[in-house]
Write a protein that holds these residues in place. Structure first.
Motif, PDB file in Angstrom:
ATOM      1  N   GLU A  67      -3.818 -29.912  56.406  1.00 54.32           N
ATOM      2  CA  GLU A  67      -4.158 -29.619  55.023  1.00 54.32           C
ATOM      3  C   GLU A  67      -4.052 -28.129  54.742  1.00 54.32           C
ATOM      4  OE1 GLU A  67      -8.193 -30.930  54.285  1.00 54.32           O
ATOM      5  OE2 GLU A  67      -8.822 -30.302  56.261  1.00 54.32           O
ATOM      6  N   VAL A  68      -3.912 -27.823  53.466  1.00 53.11           N
ATOM      7  CA  VAL A  68      -3.894 -26.446  52.990  1.00 53.11           C
ATOM      8  C   VAL A  68      -5.294 -26.147  52.481  1.00 53.11           C
ATOM      9  CG1 VAL A  68      -2.904 -24.823  51.329  1.00 53.11           C
ATOM     10  CG2 VAL A  68      -1.453 -26.604  52.343  1.00 53.11           C
ATOM     11  N   ILE A  69      -5.885 -25.078  53.010  1.00 53.68           N
ATOM     12  CA  ILE A  69      -7.249 -24.693  52.645  1.00 53.68           C
ATOM     13  C   ILE A  69      -7.220 -23.264  52.105  1.00 53.68           C
ATOM     14  CG2 ILE A  69      -9.597 -24.289  53.502  1.00 53.68           C
ATOM     15  CD1 ILE A  69      -8.854 -27.187  53.817  1.00 53.68           C
ATOM     16  N   ALA A  70      -7.774 -23.066  50.912  1.00 52.44           N
ATOM     17  CA  ALA A  70      -7.861 -21.719  50.344  1.00 52.44           C
ATOM     18  C   ALA A  70      -8.772 -20.862  51.203  1.00 52.44           C
ATOM     19  CB  ALA A  70      -8.387 -21.788  48.914  1.00 52.44           C
ATOM     20  N   TYR A  71      -8.373 -19.641  51.421  1.00 46.50           N
ATOM     21  CA  TYR A  71      -9.158 -18.689  52.204  1.00 46.50           C
ATOM     22  C   TYR A  71      -9.206 -17.391  51.396  1.00 46.50           C
ATOM     23  CZ  TYR A  71     -11.142 -18.375  56.900  1.00 46.50           C
ATOM     24  OH  TYR A  71     -11.984 -18.336  57.972  1.00 46.50           O
ATOM     25  N   PRO A  72      -9.961 -17.379  50.275  1.00 48.41           N
ATOM     26  CA  PRO A  72      -9.970 -16.234  49.368  1.00 48.41           C
ATOM     27  C   PRO A  72     -10.343 -14.910  50.028  1.00 48.41           C
ATOM     28  CG  PRO A  72     -11.195 -18.071  48.419  1.00 48.41           C
ATOM     29  CD  PRO A  72     -10.846 -18.452  49.825  1.00 48.41           C
ATOM     30  N   GLU A  73     -11.245 -14.952  51.018  1.00 49.11           N
ATOM     31  CA  GLU A  73     -11.640 -13.695  51.655  1.00 49.11           C
ATOM     32  C   GLU A  73     -10.487 -13.045  52.403  1.00 49.11           C
ATOM     33  OE1 GLU A  73     -13.409 -17.153  54.071  1.00 49.11           O
ATOM     34  OE2 GLU A  73     -13.245 -16.610  51.986  1.00 49.11           O
ATOM     35  N   TRP A  74      -9.465 -13.809  52.762  1.00 44.94           N
ATOM     36  CA  TRP A  74      -8.264 -13.258  53.393  1.00 44.94           C
ATOM     37  C   TRP A  74      -7.130 -13.089  52.382  1.00 44.94           C
ATOM     38  CZ3 TRP A  74      -7.366 -16.397  58.540  1.00 44.94           C
ATOM     39  CH2 TRP A  74      -8.402 -16.111  59.437  1.00 44.94           C
ATOM     40  N   GLY A  75      -7.350 -13.550  51.147  1.00 42.00           N
ATOM     41  CA  GLY A  75      -6.294 -13.492  50.148  1.00 42.00           C
ATOM     42  C   GLY A  75      -5.134 -14.396  50.511  1.00 42.00           C
ATOM     43  N   SER A  76      -5.440 -15.555  51.098  1.00 41.22           N
ATOM     44  CA  SER A  76      -4.378 -16.442  51.566  1.00 41.22           C
ATOM     45  C   SER A  76      -4.803 -17.902  51.494  1.00 41.22           C
ATOM     46  CB  SER A  76      -4.001 -16.094  53.008  1.00 41.22           C
ATOM     47  OG  SER A  76      -5.097 -16.336  53.875  1.00 41.22           O
ATOM     48  N   GLN A  77      -3.842 -18.743  51.780  1.00 41.83           N
ATOM     49  CA  GLN A  77      -4.071 -20.171  51.953  1.00 41.83           C
ATOM     50  C   GLN A  77      -3.808 -20.452  53.427  1.00 41.83           C
ATOM     51  OE1 GLN A  77      -4.857 -22.205  49.391  1.00 41.83           O
ATOM     52  NE2 GLN A  77      -4.141 -21.199  47.562  1.00 41.83           N
ATOM     53  N   THR A  78      -4.687 -21.179  54.085  1.00 45.51           N
ATOM     54  CA  THR A  78      -4.481 -21.471  55.502  1.00 45.51           C
ATOM     55  C   THR A  78      -3.972 -22.896  55.670  1.00 45.51           C
ATOM     56  OG1 THR A  78      -6.762 -22.202  55.846  1.00 45.51           O
ATOM     57  CG2 THR A  78      -6.281 -19.867  56.236  1.00 45.51           C
ATOM     58  N   LEU A  79      -3.225 -23.088  56.737  1.00 45.01           N
ATOM     59  CA  LEU A  79      -2.739 -24.405  57.110  1.00 45.01           C
ATOM     60  C   LEU A  79      -3.562 -24.811  58.324  1.00 45.01           C
ATOM     61  CD1 LEU A  79       1.091 -23.629  56.909  1.00 45.01           C
ATOM     62  CD2 LEU A  79      -0.493 -24.197  55.061  1.00 45.01           C
ATOM     63  N   GLN A  80      -4.250 -25.943  58.216  1.00 41.82           N
ATOM     64  CA  GLN A  80      -5.183 -26.341  59.260  1.00 41.82           C
ATOM     65  C   GLN A  80      -5.016 -27.802  59.638  1.00 41.82           C
ATOM     66  OE1 GLN A  80      -9.308 -25.375  58.481  1.00 41.82           O
ATOM     67  NE2 GLN A  80      -8.750 -23.597  57.239  1.00 41.82           N
ATOM     68  N   VAL A  81      -5.376 -28.087  60.898  1.00 46.25           N
ATOM     69  CA  VAL A  81      -5.520 -29.458  61.366  1.00 46.25           C
ATOM     70  C   VAL A  81      -6.842 -29.514  62.120  1.00 46.25           C
ATOM     71  CG1 VAL A  81      -4.111 -29.051  63.455  1.00 46.25           C
ATOM     72  CG2 VAL A  81      -4.468 -31.382  62.613  1.00 46.25           C
ATOM     73  N   ALA A  82      -7.702 -30.433  61.720  1.00 43.70           N
ATOM     74  CA  ALA A  82      -9.031 -30.589  62.322  1.00 43.70           C
ATOM     75  C   ALA A  82      -9.790 -29.260  62.360  1.00 43.70           C
ATOM     76  CB  ALA A  82      -8.915 -31.199  63.711  1.00 43.70           C
ATOM     77  N   GLY A  83      -9.654 -28.471  61.299  1.00 40.95           N
ATOM     78  CA  GLY A  83     -10.380 -27.210  61.197  1.00 40.95           C
ATOM     79  C   GLY A  83      -9.778 -26.048  61.965  1.00 40.95           C
ATOM     80  N   LYS A  84      -8.666 -26.262  62.639  1.00 40.14           N
ATOM     81  CA  LYS A  84      -8.000 -25.207  63.416  1.00 40.14           C
ATOM     82  C   LYS A  84      -6.772 -24.718  62.656  1.00 40.14           C
ATOM     83  CE  LYS A  84     -10.522 -25.734  67.186  1.00 40.14           C
ATOM     84  NZ  LYS A  84     -11.304 -24.717  67.810  1.00 40.14           N
ATOM     85  N   HIS A  85      -6.610 -23.409  62.594  1.00 40.24           N
ATOM     86  CA  HIS A  85      -5.493 -22.810  61.863  1.00 40.24           C
ATOM     87  C   HIS A  85      -4.198 -22.901  62.670  1.00 40.24           C
ATOM     88  CE1 HIS A  85      -8.107 -20.084  59.141  1.00 40.24           C
ATOM     89  NE2 HIS A  85      -8.831 -21.061  59.615  1.00 40.24           N
ATOM     90  N   PHE A  86      -3.130 -23.320  61.989  1.00 37.03           N
ATOM     91  CA  PHE A  86      -1.807 -23.235  62.596  1.00 37.03           C
ATOM     92  C   PHE A  86      -0.862 -22.407  61.733  1.00 37.03           C
ATOM     93  CE2 PHE A  86      -1.602 -27.202  60.158  1.00 37.03           C
ATOM     94  CZ  PHE A  86      -0.360 -27.156  59.539  1.00 37.03           C
ATOM     95  N   GLY A  87      -1.323 -22.004  60.564  1.00 36.50           N
ATOM     96  CA  GLY A  87      -0.499 -21.166  59.703  1.00 36.50           C
ATOM     97  C   GLY A  87      -1.296 -20.588  58.553  1.00 36.50           C
ATOM     98  N   ARG A  88      -0.653 -19.655  57.870  1.00 43.37           N
ATOM     99  CA  ARG A  88      -1.283 -18.998  56.726  1.00 43.37           C
ATOM    100  C   ARG A  88      -0.179 -18.559  55.766  1.00 43.37           C
ATOM    101  NH1 ARG A  88      -4.437 -15.640  59.356  1.00 43.37           N
ATOM    102  NH2 ARG A  88      -2.922 -13.990  59.577  1.00 43.37           N
ATOM    103  N   VAL A  89      -0.411 -18.750  54.486  1.00 43.46           N
ATOM    104  CA  VAL A  89       0.504 -18.278  53.449  1.00 43.46           C
ATOM    105  C   VAL A  89      -0.218 -17.187  52.685  1.00 43.46           C
ATOM    106  CG1 VAL A  89       1.874 -18.897  51.421  1.00 43.46           C
ATOM    107  CG2 VAL A  89       1.538 -20.573  53.252  1.00 43.46           C
ATOM    108  N   GLY A  90       0.398 -16.028  52.600  1.00 46.02           N
ATOM    109  CA  GLY A  90      -0.218 -14.898  51.917  1.00 46.02           C
ATOM    110  C   GLY A  90       0.803 -13.815  51.658  1.00 46.02           C
ATOM    111  N   SER A  91       0.362 -12.581  51.745  1.00 45.72           N
ATOM    112  CA  SER A  91       1.239 -11.434  51.492  1.00 45.72           C
ATOM    113  C   SER A  91       1.109 -10.430  52.624  1.00 45.72           C
ATOM    114  CB  SER A  91       0.865 -10.747  50.179  1.00 45.72           C
ATOM    115  OG  SER A  91       1.018 -11.637  49.096  1.00 45.72           O
ATOM    116  N   ASP A  92       2.209  -9.720  52.888  1.00 44.49           N
ATOM    117  CA  ASP A  92       2.170  -8.649  53.878  1.00 44.49           C
ATOM    118  C   ASP A  92       1.687  -7.370  53.196  1.00 44.49           C
ATOM    119  OD1 ASP A  92       4.358  -7.482  52.545  1.00 44.49           O
ATOM    120  OD2 ASP A  92       5.801  -8.007  54.087  1.00 44.49           O
TER     121      ASP A  92
END
Length: 125
Positions: A24-49
């Motif tokens: 699932e895609v989970i918003a992570y506002p404190e990082w300014g990104s959206q995280t990609l997670q499975v069972a609560g573990k991050h496997f990716g993140r969409v944001g800005s450099d």
């Protein structure tokens, strides 16, 4: 940064994540990104450099990551992440074939899924 300011994840990324069991895609506002997670573990993140370019940061095999960094200018060691285990891809650049980015995303998911307890993996289907 609020969840609304993050904006939507690119449709092709959201579609790919929706095909991965339990992902699932989970918003992570404190990082300014959206995280990609499975069972609560991050496997990716969409944001800005730091330059404001849109990036997809993915977990990966250290050797594969090093090869991609060497081959593509739009692939760098992961921003705000372990530089060996994560890569960042400038997704608006277009120089990295979409199929390769999709393969890297699926691989990131598989790496994290394989690290989950067997019962959790079984629950994912």
């Amino acid at each position: 940064m609020t969840e609304d300011q993050l904006g939507p994840v690119e449709p092709w990324i959201a579609a790919l994540v929706s095909e991965l069991p339990g992902a699932e895609v989970i918003a992570y506002p404190e990082w300014g990104s959206q995280t990609l997670q499975v069972a609560g573990k991050h496997f990716g993140r969409v944001g800005s450099d730091p330059q404001g370019q849109r990036i997809l940061t993915l977990k990966g095999d250290p050797d594969d990551n090093a090869a991609l960094v060497q081959e593509y200018e739009a692939v760098t060691p992961g921003y705000y992440a372990n530089k060996r285990l994560w890569i960042s891809v400038r997704i608006e650049d277009g120089s990295v074939p979409r199929e390769l980015v999709e393969e890297a995303l699926k691989s990131a998911y598989a790496i994290v899924r394989a690290s989950l307890p067997k019962r959790v993996q079984a629950q994912l289907g």
